[in-house]
Design a protein around this motif. Structure first.
Motif, PDB file in Angstrom:
ATOM      1  N   ASP A 148      -4.420  -5.838  -3.086  1.00 15.24           N
ATOM      2  CA  ASP A 148      -5.560  -5.809  -4.006  1.00 15.24           C
ATOM      3  C   ASP A 148      -5.200  -6.508  -5.322  1.00 15.24           C
ATOM      4  O   ASP A 148      -5.986  -7.283  -5.873  1.00 15.24           O
ATOM      5  CB  ASP A 148      -5.959  -4.348  -4.267  1.00 15.24           C
ATOM      6  N   ILE A 149      -3.994  -6.210  -5.827  1.00 17.35           N
ATOM      7  CA  ILE A 149      -3.522  -6.835  -7.068  1.00 17.35           C
ATOM      8  C   ILE A 149      -3.460  -8.353  -6.905  1.00 17.35           C
ATOM      9  O   ILE A 149      -3.903  -9.116  -7.771  1.00 17.35           O
ATOM     10  CB  ILE A 149      -2.141  -6.270  -7.468  1.00 17.35           C
ATOM     11  N   ARG A 150      -2.917  -8.797  -5.773  1.00 18.87           N
ATOM     12  CA  ARG A 150      -2.779 -10.240  -5.549  1.00 18.87           C
ATOM     13  C   ARG A 150      -4.130 -10.918  -5.341  1.00 18.87           C
ATOM     14  O   ARG A 150      -4.307 -12.087  -5.707  1.00 18.87           O
ATOM     15  CB  ARG A 150      -1.866 -10.492  -4.352  1.00 18.87           C
ATOM     16  N   LYS A 151      -5.093 -10.193  -4.793  1.00 24.26           N
ATOM     17  CA  LYS A 151      -6.425 -10.760  -4.583  1.00 24.26           C
ATOM     18  C   LYS A 151      -7.229 -10.784  -5.874  1.00 24.26           C
ATOM     19  O   LYS A 151      -7.859 -11.794  -6.217  1.00 24.26           O
ATOM     20  CB  LYS A 151      -7.174  -9.953  -3.516  1.00 24.26           C
ATOM     21  N   GLN A 152      -7.222  -9.661  -6.633  1.00 21.56           N
ATOM     22  CA  GLN A 152      -8.094  -9.523  -7.800  1.00 21.56           C
ATOM     23  C   GLN A 152      -7.446 -10.035  -9.094  1.00 21.56           C
ATOM     24  O   GLN A 152      -8.163 -10.458 -10.008  1.00 21.56           O
ATOM     25  CB  GLN A 152      -8.492  -8.053  -7.998  1.00 21.56           C
ATOM     26  N   LEU A 153      -6.113  -9.968  -9.186  1.00 22.64           N
ATOM     27  CA  LEU A 153      -5.446 -10.317 -10.442  1.00 22.64           C
ATOM     28  C   LEU A 153      -4.632 -11.605 -10.311  1.00 22.64           C
ATOM     29  O   LEU A 153      -4.989 -12.617 -10.884  1.00 22.64           O
ATOM     30  CB  LEU A 153      -4.548  -9.160 -10.906  1.00 22.64           C
ATOM     31  N   SER A 154      -3.526 -11.576  -9.578  1.00 21.86           N
ATOM     32  CA  SER A 154      -2.688 -12.778  -9.474  1.00 21.86           C
ATOM     33  C   SER A 154      -1.833 -12.752  -8.214  1.00 21.86           C
ATOM     34  O   SER A 154      -1.249 -11.724  -7.874  1.00 21.86           O
ATOM     35  CB  SER A 154      -1.765 -12.884 -10.692  1.00 21.86           C
ATOM     36  N   ARG A 155      -1.723 -13.914  -7.576  1.00 21.24           N
ATOM     37  CA  ARG A 155      -0.847 -14.042  -6.411  1.00 21.24           C
ATOM     38  C   ARG A 155       0.622 -14.052  -6.840  1.00 21.24           C
ATOM     39  O   ARG A 155       1.515 -13.966  -5.999  1.00 21.24           O
ATOM     40  CB  ARG A 155      -1.178 -15.328  -5.641  1.00 21.24           C
ATOM     41  N   GLN A 156       0.852 -14.170  -8.138  1.00 19.82           N
ATOM     42  CA  GLN A 156       2.217 -14.204  -8.664  1.00 19.82           C
ATOM     43  C   GLN A 156       2.725 -12.812  -9.035  1.00 19.82           C
ATOM     44  O   GLN A 156       3.728 -12.693  -9.728  1.00 19.82           O
ATOM     45  CB  GLN A 156       2.292 -15.130  -9.884  1.00 19.82           C
ATOM     46  N   ALA A 157       2.034 -11.767  -8.593  1.00 18.36           N
ATOM     47  CA  ALA A 157       2.523 -10.394  -8.773  1.00 18.36           C
ATOM     48  C   ALA A 157       3.619 -10.140  -7.740  1.00 18.36           C
ATOM     49  O   ALA A 157       3.390 -10.272  -6.535  1.00 18.36           O
ATOM     50  CB  ALA A 157       1.373  -9.403  -8.606  1.00 18.36           C
ATOM     51  N   VAL A 158       4.837  -9.785  -8.217  1.00 17.54           N
ATOM     52  CA  VAL A 158       6.000  -9.684  -7.339  1.00 17.54           C
ATOM     53  C   VAL A 158       6.681  -8.325  -7.506  1.00 17.54           C
ATOM     54  O   VAL A 158       7.143  -7.995  -8.604  1.00 17.54           O
ATOM     55  CB  VAL A 158       7.020 -10.794  -7.657  1.00 17.54           C
ATOM     56  N   PRO A 159       6.755  -7.512  -6.449  1.00 16.34           N
ATOM     57  CA  PRO A 159       7.474  -6.238  -6.555  1.00 16.34           C
ATOM     58  C   PRO A 159       8.957  -6.467  -6.848  1.00 16.34           C
ATOM     59  O   PRO A 159       9.593  -7.315  -6.218  1.00 16.34           O
ATOM     60  CB  PRO A 159       7.280  -5.595  -5.173  1.00 16.34           C
ATOM     61  N   VAL A 160       9.503  -5.712  -7.794  1.00 14.39           N
ATOM     62  CA  VAL A 160      10.946  -5.740  -8.071  1.00 14.39           C
ATOM     63  C   VAL A 160      11.561  -4.404  -7.658  1.00 14.39           C
ATOM     64  O   VAL A 160      12.727  -4.150  -7.919  1.00 14.39           O
ATOM     65  CB  VAL A 160      11.224  -6.035  -9.561  1.00 14.39           C
ATOM     66  N   GLN A 161      10.745  -3.573  -7.030  1.00 16.57           N
ATOM     67  CA  GLN A 161      11.202  -2.283  -6.515  1.00 16.57           C
ATOM     68  C   GLN A 161      10.636  -2.074  -5.115  1.00 16.57           C
ATOM     69  O   GLN A 161       9.618  -2.667  -4.750  1.00 16.57           O
ATOM     70  CB  GLN A 161      10.728  -1.133  -7.417  1.00 16.57           C
ATOM     71  N   LEU A 162      11.295  -1.191  -4.382  1.00 12.56           N
ATOM     72  CA  LEU A 162      10.813  -0.777  -3.059  1.00 12.56           C
ATOM     73  C   LEU A 162      10.527   0.718  -3.125  1.00 12.56           C
ATOM     74  O   LEU A 162      11.413   1.505  -3.464  1.00 12.56           O
ATOM     75  CB  LEU A 162      11.879  -1.059  -2.001  1.00 12.56           C
ATOM     76  N   PRO A 163       9.269   1.142  -2.865  1.00  8.51           N
ATOM     77  CA  PRO A 163       8.964   2.577  -2.920  1.00  8.51           C
ATOM     78  C   PRO A 163       9.700   3.339  -1.821  1.00  8.51           C
ATOM     79  O   PRO A 163       9.818   2.858  -0.688  1.00  8.51           O
ATOM     80  CB  PRO A 163       7.442   2.629  -2.695  1.00  8.51           C
ATOM     81  N   ASP A 164      10.170   4.517  -2.174  1.00  7.31           N
ATOM     82  CA  ASP A 164      10.833   5.395  -1.204  1.00  7.31           C
ATOM     83  C   ASP A 164       9.841   6.490  -0.822  1.00  7.31           C
ATOM     84  O   ASP A 164       9.723   7.499  -1.493  1.00  7.31           O
ATOM     85  CB  ASP A 164      12.095   6.001  -1.830  1.00  7.31           C
ATOM     86  N   GLY A 165       9.087   6.259   0.272  1.00  6.56           N
ATOM     87  CA  GLY A 165       8.086   7.224   0.712  1.00  6.56           C
ATOM     88  C   GLY A 165       6.736   6.989   0.058  1.00  6.56           C
ATOM     89  O   GLY A 165       6.566   6.091  -0.779  1.00  6.56           O
ATOM     90  N   VAL A 166       5.758   7.823   0.439  1.00  5.66           N
ATOM     91  CA  VAL A 166       4.402   7.721  -0.086  1.00  5.66           C
ATOM     92  C   VAL A 166       3.727   9.079   0.033  1.00  5.66           C
ATOM     93  O   VAL A 166       4.157   9.940   0.813  1.00  5.66           O
ATOM     94  CB  VAL A 166       3.605   6.627   0.688  1.00  5.66           C
TER      95      VAL A 166
END
Length: 665
Positions: A148-166
């Motif tokens: 959603d972020i990449r579609k509505q805001l920017s394709r240059q949004a890049v995770p620098v973390q990996l979530p552990d669980g949800v």
């Protein structure tokens, strides 16, 4: 020479309402050791929501400045309101930030206000860190939110973390630069570097030469380049957390230091700063919040207000931390503080040279106007004074005090702002007021091009001859004014008087609304050596402008909203029928999980109460988000007239008498 204050950050926290800004701010202060116990938004004990009305309602109304220190870096943090009715507070904060944390809910994703703020951040070139909050909530989805972020805001949004669980299993985050627990983490780290390499030819050559980075040392060597890209706004780091449980907060503190830039500014240079907020303190009185871009200010020094052309003495400089304040004694380039003693300063005023001060971010446009009513005649002076004070703190209220009619009118963003204003007036000033029915603020623009002329030569002594060329401009252009008159025909001081009066003359057009999106050029001007007085051009300018409007004609413009509406499929037909009746224009509906998603534009005038009607129709199962989307021409059958304030300059004889204070009542 410009020096960087590496041990400081100026950061704004921005988001759509209920995404968790104030809770996040509270945990940042707690984890950094700035406060000893956590406040709570719902209980009204948070550090930055200190107004009584904020504690009662559980929402931020005013931007609040606080600070903390993390790993030796002092951070000025500004928590801003999330509700669209208080967008003016966001607008003022944006101007003085060097970096931003934009919070997106992992459940709701990107919302209307998020997009508005994002576009403003990009227009101003402010480096932005995206924080995906509420990862512990039911329905949270990191992958969907990133898409959603990449579609509505920017394709240059890049995770620098990996979530552990949800959801209930969310335990925290892994930093991709230093902790890749499995193959997914290593792949994410490689994706991060590949995206970085694509932003710069030299980095791409390095990547092609070295190949995919190996974990951990080779990967970590790319981090400085990634930080530089974030500072340049070519990449936008994405981090994750659950602020309500304090998960991911320490990592967010690290990310703010790592990815958002230090302010630039020469402490030894000429003073240059901007007033971005006005507050009143029971002890210190009126305080002007100042961001300094150059130089140093000290207690008891005199500072030049460039915007108003006056000098004022600084009595005290205070660092504000939520409800607490301490005497700082000085304010240096790159820092923010409350300056006491600037009694004449207004929001937006430039102090000193103005060098390095960024442009304003225009987000908030009041769309409604209301009349204020008070309980009894004895309260009238107190209500005037209170509203003048509130308009001083929020200029977009644009208080109109019609002394002869004994009327007070305000411009507002929406109904929530009216409720808050009512509560503020009662809690802060002890005044109970009510507001009339809100009416939409229309505007006017020219039907075509033409000229306006005035020869103000009677009754003597007076002499002012003016001719204006007036042309329509594209929507959103505002007013452009210039003069093509020789100084020997019209002295420069007279030309300056005309330039000052043209915007005032356009505040009321043929239908009583402000006239916008036009170019006005002074093409002829004459004064008389003996008979002309500077005030003659104060009188003549509105007559010449109104003559032009009358000859050319004006057309009505109405404010429009961009909307996104999500509704269960069974109500889709009725809702689309309502939208057609409201003169909305919308795209074909999209279907998702038994719901219809409708996007389009709708006039403010026809949709004022639709949110309430929609909630009743769908038993609260619909979601409607809107934001201002400019003005456009009204259909021919729509007419809106506003009563003119004062005498119409087209009635020249009566107008001249009124300006000369010779009009008998």
């Amino acid at each position: 020479m410009t020096a960087q204050t590496h041990s400081r950050r100026n950061v704004g926290i921005f988001a759509h309402v209920d995404a968790g800004k104030t809770t996040t701010t509270e945990h940042l202060l707690y984890e950094s050791g700035r406060i000893r116990s956590l406040g709570n938004v719902d209980r009204g004990t948070s550090q930055t929501d200190w107004l009584e009305v904020e504690r009662e309602r559980g929402i931020s109304v005013r931007s609040a400045t606080t600070m903390y220190i993390w790993n030796g870096i002092a951070v000025n943090l500004v928590d801003t309101p999330g509700h669209v009715d208080f967008l003016s507070e966001v607008e003022r904060s944006l101007r003085v930030m060097d970096g931003a944390v934009l919070i997106v809910s992992a459940v709701e994703g990107v919302q209307a206000q998020t997009e508005v703020i994002w576009h403003a951040l990009r227009r101003l070139g402010i480096p932005t860190l995206i924080y995906v909050n509420k990862m512990d909530r039911i329905g949270a989805d990191a992958g969907r939110t990133l898409a959603d972020i990449r579609k509505q805001l920017s394709r240059q949004a890049v995770p620098v973390q990996l979530p552990d669980g949800v959801e209930d299993g969310f335990r925290g985050v892994f930093d991709l630069w230093s902790a890749c627990p499995d193959r997914a983490g290593k792949d994410a780290g490689i994706d991060m570097v590949e995206t970085l390499a694509e932003t710069d030819e030299q980095l791409l050559d390095r990547y092609l030469e070295q190949g995919p980075p190996a974990f951990p040392d080779t990967l970590r060597s790319w981090k400085p380049a990634f930080q530089a890209a974030a500072h340049r706004c070519t990449l936008f780091p994405v981090v994750y957390g659950a602020s309500g449980k304090g998960i991911g907060i320490r990592e967010l503190l690290d990310a703010i230091s790592d990815y958002l830039p230090a302010p630039a500014g020469d402490r030894d240079g000429e003073v240059s700063g901007v007033v971005f907020k006005i507050e009143r303190d029971k002890t210190m009185g009126r305080m002007a919040f100042v961001r300094l871009y150059r130089g140093t200010l000290r207690n008891r020094e005199t500072v030049h207000n460039k915007s108003q052309g006056l000098e004022e003495k600084v009595t005290q400089i205070r660092k504000i931390d939520g409800r607490k304040a301490e005497d700082a004694g000085l304010l240096e380039a790159g820092d923010i503080a409350a300056v006491c003693g600037l009694q004449q300063a207004r929001i937006g005023d430039i102090l000193g040279s103005g060098e390095g001060v960024p442009e304003e971010a225009r987000l908030a446009v009041p769309l409604l106007t209301v009349q204020v009513h008070w309980a009894n005649e004895q309260e009238y002076p107190a209500v005037v004074q209170a509203l003048q004070e509130l308009a001083d703190e929020d200029p977009l209220l644009d208080l109109h005090w019609l002394q002869e009619e004994r009327e007070l009118h305000l411009k507002v963003m929406g109904p929530i702002q009216l409720e808050i204003l009512s509560q503020l007036l009662e809690s802060r000033f002890g005044l109970k007021v009510t507001f009339g029915q809100p009416s939409v603020i229309y505007k006017e623009t020219l039907k075509g091009a033409g000229e306006g002329f005035v020869a103000y030569t009677m009754p003597k002594p007076c002499w002012a001859i003016l001719r204006f060329r007036m042309e329509p401009l594209p929507r959103g252009s505002g007013l452009q004014y210039s003069a093509e008159v020789r100084a020997e025909d019209l002295l420069p001081q007279y030309q300056n008087e005309v330039a000052r009066r043209v915007p005032e003359a356009l505040q009321q057009g043929l239908s009583g609304w402000e006239v916008v999106d036009l170019r006005v050029t002074l093409i002829q001007g004459e004064h008389h050596v003996w008979h002309t007085h500077p005030l003659d051009f104060v009188v003549a300018t509105p007559m010449g402008i109104m003559d032009g409007l009358n000859r050319i004609g004006t057309k009505l413009l109405e404010p429009m909203l961009r909307f996104r509406l999500t509704v269960p499929e069974e109500f889709g037909g009725k809702v689309m029928s309502d939208l057609v009746l409201m003169r909305a224009v919308f795209d074909p509906p999209a279907q998702h999980g038994g719901r219809l998603i409708l996007e389009g534009r709708v006039p403010v005038a026809t949709s004022l109460d639709y949110a309430v009607k929609l909630g009743s129709l769908t038993k609260g199962r619909a979601a409607l988000t809107t934001f201002f989307d400019g003005y456009e021409e009204c259909p021919a059958d729509v007419f809106a007239q506003r009563p003119r304030r004062g005498v119409n300059p087209l009635d020249t004889s009566k107008y001249i008498l009124s300006v000369r204070n010779a009009l008998s009542s």
